[in-house]
Design a protein around this motif. Structure first.
Motif, PDB file in Angstrom:
ATOM      1  N   ILE A 207      -3.421  -6.088  -2.265  1.00 50.96           N
ATOM      2  CA  ILE A 207      -2.324  -6.496  -3.143  1.00 50.96           C
ATOM      3  C   ILE A 207      -2.240  -8.020  -3.226  1.00 50.96           C
ATOM      4  CG2 ILE A 207       0.205  -6.518  -3.327  1.00 50.96           C
ATOM      5  CD1 ILE A 207       0.140  -3.647  -2.165  1.00 50.96           C
ATOM      6  N   ALA A 208      -2.378  -8.683  -2.081  1.00 47.60           N
ATOM      7  CA  ALA A 208      -2.312 -10.148  -2.067  1.00 47.60           C
ATOM      8  C   ALA A 208      -3.452 -10.756  -2.871  1.00 47.60           C
ATOM      9  CB  ALA A 208      -2.361 -10.643  -0.619  1.00 47.60           C
ATOM     10  N   THR A 209      -4.643 -10.204  -2.751  1.00 46.52           N
ATOM     11  CA  THR A 209      -5.806 -10.737  -3.457  1.00 46.52           C
ATOM     12  C   THR A 209      -5.629 -10.698  -4.967  1.00 46.52           C
ATOM     13  OG1 THR A 209      -7.281 -10.079  -1.655  1.00 46.52           O
ATOM     14  CG2 THR A 209      -8.295 -10.426  -3.804  1.00 46.52           C
ATOM     15  N   LEU A 210      -4.905  -9.691  -5.464  1.00 48.17           N
ATOM     16  CA  LEU A 210      -4.732  -9.514  -6.902  1.00 48.17           C
ATOM     17  C   LEU A 210      -3.506 -10.245  -7.441  1.00 48.17           C
ATOM     18  CD1 LEU A 210      -5.651  -5.718  -7.108  1.00 48.17           C
ATOM     19  CD2 LEU A 210      -7.033  -7.659  -7.878  1.00 48.17           C
ATOM     20  N   GLY A 211      -2.829 -11.007  -6.602  1.00 47.64           N
ATOM     21  CA  GLY A 211      -1.688 -11.777  -7.074  1.00 47.64           C
ATOM     22  C   GLY A 211      -0.490 -10.931  -7.449  1.00 47.64           C
ATOM     23  N   LEU A 212      -0.299  -9.829  -6.742  1.00 45.80           N
ATOM     24  CA  LEU A 212       0.809  -8.917  -7.017  1.00 45.80           C
ATOM     25  C   LEU A 212       1.956  -9.166  -6.045  1.00 45.80           C
ATOM     26  CD1 LEU A 212      -1.426  -5.741  -7.387  1.00 45.80           C
ATOM     27  CD2 LEU A 212      -0.411  -7.060  -9.255  1.00 45.80           C
ATOM     28  N   LYS A 213       3.147  -8.775  -6.450  1.00 41.03           N
ATOM     29  CA  LYS A 213       4.312  -8.824  -5.572  1.00 41.03           C
ATOM     30  C   LYS A 213       4.475  -7.466  -4.885  1.00 41.03           C
ATOM     31  CE  LYS A 213       6.794 -12.261  -8.306  1.00 41.03           C
ATOM     32  NZ  LYS A 213       8.033 -12.555  -9.081  1.00 41.03           N
ATOM     33  N   VAL A 214       5.101  -7.486  -3.724  1.00 45.94           N
ATOM     34  CA  VAL A 214       5.218  -6.266  -2.945  1.00 45.94           C
ATOM     35  C   VAL A 214       6.682  -5.946  -2.684  1.00 45.94           C
ATOM     36  CG1 VAL A 214       5.126  -7.350  -0.664  1.00 45.94           C
ATOM     37  CG2 VAL A 214       4.255  -5.035  -0.949  1.00 45.94           C
ATOM     38  N   LEU A 215       6.965  -4.650  -2.650  1.00 53.06           N
ATOM     39  CA  LEU A 215       8.290  -4.134  -2.312  1.00 53.06           C
ATOM     40  C   LEU A 215       8.075  -3.031  -1.289  1.00 53.06           C
ATOM     41  CD1 LEU A 215      11.352  -4.269  -3.109  1.00 53.06           C
ATOM     42  CD2 LEU A 215      10.856  -2.477  -4.790  1.00 53.06           C
ATOM     43  N   GLU A 216       8.869  -3.030  -0.213  1.00 52.75           N
ATOM     44  CA  GLU A 216       8.613  -2.108   0.901  1.00 52.75           C
ATOM     45  C   GLU A 216       9.681  -1.025   0.991  1.00 52.75           C
ATOM     46  OE1 GLU A 216       6.148  -4.960   3.978  1.00 52.75           O
ATOM     47  OE2 GLU A 216       8.336  -4.920   4.130  1.00 52.75           O
ATOM     48  N   VAL A 217       9.217   0.228   1.145  1.00 50.45           N
ATOM     49  CA  VAL A 217      10.102   1.368   1.362  1.00 50.45           C
ATOM     50  C   VAL A 217       9.852   1.871   2.780  1.00 50.45           C
ATOM     51  CG1 VAL A 217       8.439   3.038   0.409  1.00 50.45           C
ATOM     52  CG2 VAL A 217      10.867   3.613   0.476  1.00 50.45           C
ATOM     53  N   PRO A 218      10.894   2.220   3.527  1.00 51.25           N
ATOM     54  CA  PRO A 218      10.672   2.666   4.908  1.00 51.25           C
ATOM     55  C   PRO A 218       9.836   3.936   4.979  1.00 51.25           C
ATOM     56  CG  PRO A 218      12.989   2.123   4.547  1.00 51.25           C
ATOM     57  CD  PRO A 218      12.333   2.123   3.198  1.00 51.25           C
ATOM     58  N   ASN A 219       8.965   3.962   5.968  1.00 50.64           N
ATOM     59  CA  ASN A 219       8.297   5.205   6.364  1.00 50.64           C
ATOM     60  C   ASN A 219       8.888   5.584   7.715  1.00 50.64           C
ATOM     61  OD1 ASN A 219       6.280   7.023   7.696  1.00 50.64           O
ATOM     62  ND2 ASN A 219       5.238   6.744   5.737  1.00 50.64           N
ATOM     63  N   LEU A 220       9.439   6.781   7.818  1.00 53.77           N
ATOM     64  CA  LEU A 220      10.145   7.215   9.013  1.00 53.77           C
ATOM     65  C   LEU A 220       9.207   8.039   9.893  1.00 53.77           C
ATOM     66  CD1 LEU A 220      13.429   8.339   7.206  1.00 53.77           C
ATOM     67  CD2 LEU A 220      12.812   6.068   8.044  1.00 53.77           C
ATOM     68  N   PRO A 221       9.113   7.742  11.183  1.00 49.40           N
ATOM     69  CA  PRO A 221       8.160   8.440  12.043  1.00 49.40           C
ATOM     70  C   PRO A 221       8.315   9.948  12.031  1.00 49.40           C
ATOM     71  CG  PRO A 221       9.064   6.527  13.179  1.00 49.40           C
ATOM     72  CD  PRO A 221       9.843   6.682  11.916  1.00 49.40           C
ATOM     73  N   ASP A 222       9.549  10.428  11.851  1.00 54.35           N
ATOM     74  CA  ASP A 222       9.796  11.860  11.961  1.00 54.35           C
ATOM     75  C   ASP A 222       9.719  12.606  10.637  1.00 54.35           C
ATOM     76  OD1 ASP A 222      12.012  10.515  11.052  1.00 54.35           O
ATOM     77  OD2 ASP A 222      13.461  11.806  12.065  1.00 54.35           O
ATOM     78  N   ARG A 223       9.645  11.874   9.503  1.00 50.83           N
ATOM     79  CA  ARG A 223       9.617  12.597   8.229  1.00 50.83           C
ATOM     80  C   ARG A 223       8.819  11.918   7.124  1.00 50.83           C
ATOM     81  NH1 ARG A 223      15.220  13.345   5.402  1.00 50.83           N
ATOM     82  NH2 ARG A 223      13.771  14.004   3.780  1.00 50.83           N
ATOM     83  N   GLY A 224       8.256  10.768   7.358  1.00 47.11           N
ATOM     84  CA  GLY A 224       7.423  10.127   6.350  1.00 47.11           C
ATOM     85  C   GLY A 224       8.222   9.236   5.418  1.00 47.11           C
TER      86      GLY A 224
END
Length: 468
Positions: A207-224
């Motif tokens: 993603i960084a190489t392509l000059g894109l912005k990132v947004l993060e969604v939680p991944n929960l250990p017990d359910r994804g």
């Protein structure tokens, strides 16, 4: 599903529902065989599977008992990026130096050890192709990949209830090229891409190489994947694509259930977000039950699926693929203008292997080995590491995610481990801003033995030294 897997599933359900409680004895092998109409050997295999998953424990001359909860607390949640932004994690530049080292015990590498992979059979297939079809093996491959291999891949998807035509499949140099091609095809610089947190550092680098912005969604250990938060983020932001690993996320090993898979696809369809599905770990379910793909639930044609043979057959042959749906032609053009095509010999050899050998039998052995390795790692952490250490309970894949006590400097532990000849992966690698400074990822790909036991003891000593 095999008979022993069906029986293991029933017992697993009874344990989850509390019908069979911690410390209680499972029905005897004889009782299981009689009540479920299976052989004693099948009943034994079911109990062994539960033991590999850490749900049951054998006691000499007493039978199998439901294992008490592991003495490792669940992982606590960390902060996530709440608004789109550029990737600003300097550690992502340093990871290549560690990957290039061959003198480390590779607990930093999310690959299965060579002895767990079908090396002899693949070597025979490589030799066969060189001898029987040297011209094809040493010539350029078609840009889309050899047809026989694409047919074999399509047949494997058909067995999962997913209709894929060979003409939709493009062979790539591993899953990373597939992901990069997908991102290059559907995004332009400045677009926002949603990823899980934590997630594989290679995705962040692409993603960084392509000059894109990132947004993060939680991944929960017990359910994804946290599908409620995903919907909120899509409502608040214009997101062009989402790169998701719903089956055994690296580094957590978590699994997103089918209902949540359907919900996240519905959210992405409502907000015109393309889903790039990374299913490279999908075949590595420790329970033996292969989870469904996002593609199976895709009613709107928004999923691009990426995967590879690297984790299940051979990392060095570098054979992966991308299924592009309506983007197939654009993906193929991007592939041709970047690398022309993947080397012929590895493609022909894997196609020959799939035709001649029982892939499912190999996968059953591999899954059992990884489940056993994961359980042994858990036990080693409980035995050797500081008491406050927390660990995930993966449902598949090749990773174990640890959270260490707050007094421990994970970066210092990582450097001390390198000096001791042991590779680990600091948690900061798995987020866009270097979060998870108290976490560490270990690989479940190494078979347990004296070397592994010594390594876990040494890592525990290094961690405890910082506490003191």
């Amino acid at each position: 599903m095999l008979l022993y897997e069906e029986l293991a599933h029933q017992l697993r359900t009874q344990i989850a529902q509390g019908t069979l409680r911690a410390g209680e004895r499972l029905p005897s092998i004889r009782q299981l065989a009689l009540h479920h109409g299976v052989s004693a050997a099948t009943a034994v295999q079911a109990c062994l599977q539960l033991e590999r998953e850490g749900l049951a424990q054998a006691r000499p001359r007493s039978g199998y008992f439901v294992r008490a909860a592991a003495p490792l607390a669940p992982i606590a949640r960390s902060t996530r990026r709440r608004a789109p932004g550029t990737i600003s994690n300097p550690m992502l530049q340093d990871v290549l130096d560690m990957l290039a080292r061959s003198d480390l015990l590779p607990l930093h590498s999310a690959n299965a050890a060579a002895e767990l992979l079908p090396q002899a059979a693949l070597t025979a297939s490589l030799t066969h192709c060189l001898r029987r079809t040297p011209q094809s093996a040493l010539d350029y491959a078609p840009p889309q990949g050899h047809l026989e291999l694409r047919r074999q891949i399509a047949q494997r998807y058909a067995q999962l209830g997913v209709a894929v035509a060979a003409d939709e499949i493009i062979v790539t140099a591993g899953a990373m090229e597939a992901l990069s091609l997908a991102l290059r095809t559907v995004t332009t610089p400045g677009d926002v891409v949603l990823v899980e947190s934590p997630t594989y550092h290679g995705i962040l680098q692409a993603i960084a190489t392509l000059g894109l912005k990132v947004l993060e969604v939680p991944n929960l250990p017990d359910r994804g994947i946290d599908v409620v938060r995903l919907e909120q983020l899509l409502q608040q932001n214009k997101v062009r694509a989402a790169v998701l690993v719903p089956n055994f996320n690296n580094p957590l090993g978590s699994l997103t259930e089918d209902a949540d898979k359907q919900a996240l696809l519905a959210s992405c369809a409502r907000h015109n977000t393309i889903v790039i599905e990374d299913d490279v770990y999908g075949e590595l379910a420790w329970s033996g039950q292969r989870p469904s793909l996002l593609r199976r639930w895709d009613k709107h044609g928004i999923v691009i699926t990426c995967s590879s043979f690297s984790k299940i057959l051979s990392p060095g042959l570098r054979v992966g693929w991308v299924i592009g749906s309506e983007w197939t032609d654009a993906l193929l053009r991007a592939k041709y203008f970047s690398t022309v095509g993947v080397a012929s010999l590895p493609q022909l050899a894997i196609a020959h292997y799939l035709h001649r050998h029982d892939m499912e039998r190999h996968l059953r052995r591999l899954r059992r080995a990884l489940a056993d390795n994961g359980q042994r790692l858990h036990e080693g952490i409980a035995r050797y590491w500081p008491q406050q250490t927390r660990a995930s309970t993966p449902r598949g894949g090749l990773s174990l995610w640890l959270q260490l006590p707050p007094d421990i400097d994970v970066q210092a532990l990582f450097e001390a481990a390198l000096a001791a000849g042991i590779g680990t992966s600091p948690g900061m690698l798995f987020s866009s801003r270097g979060d998870y400074a108290d976490c560490l990822r270990l690989s479940c790909g190494m078979p347990w033995g004296d070397t592994m036991d010594r390594a876990m003891r040494r890592l525990g000593q290094l961690a405890a030294r910082q506490l003191r």
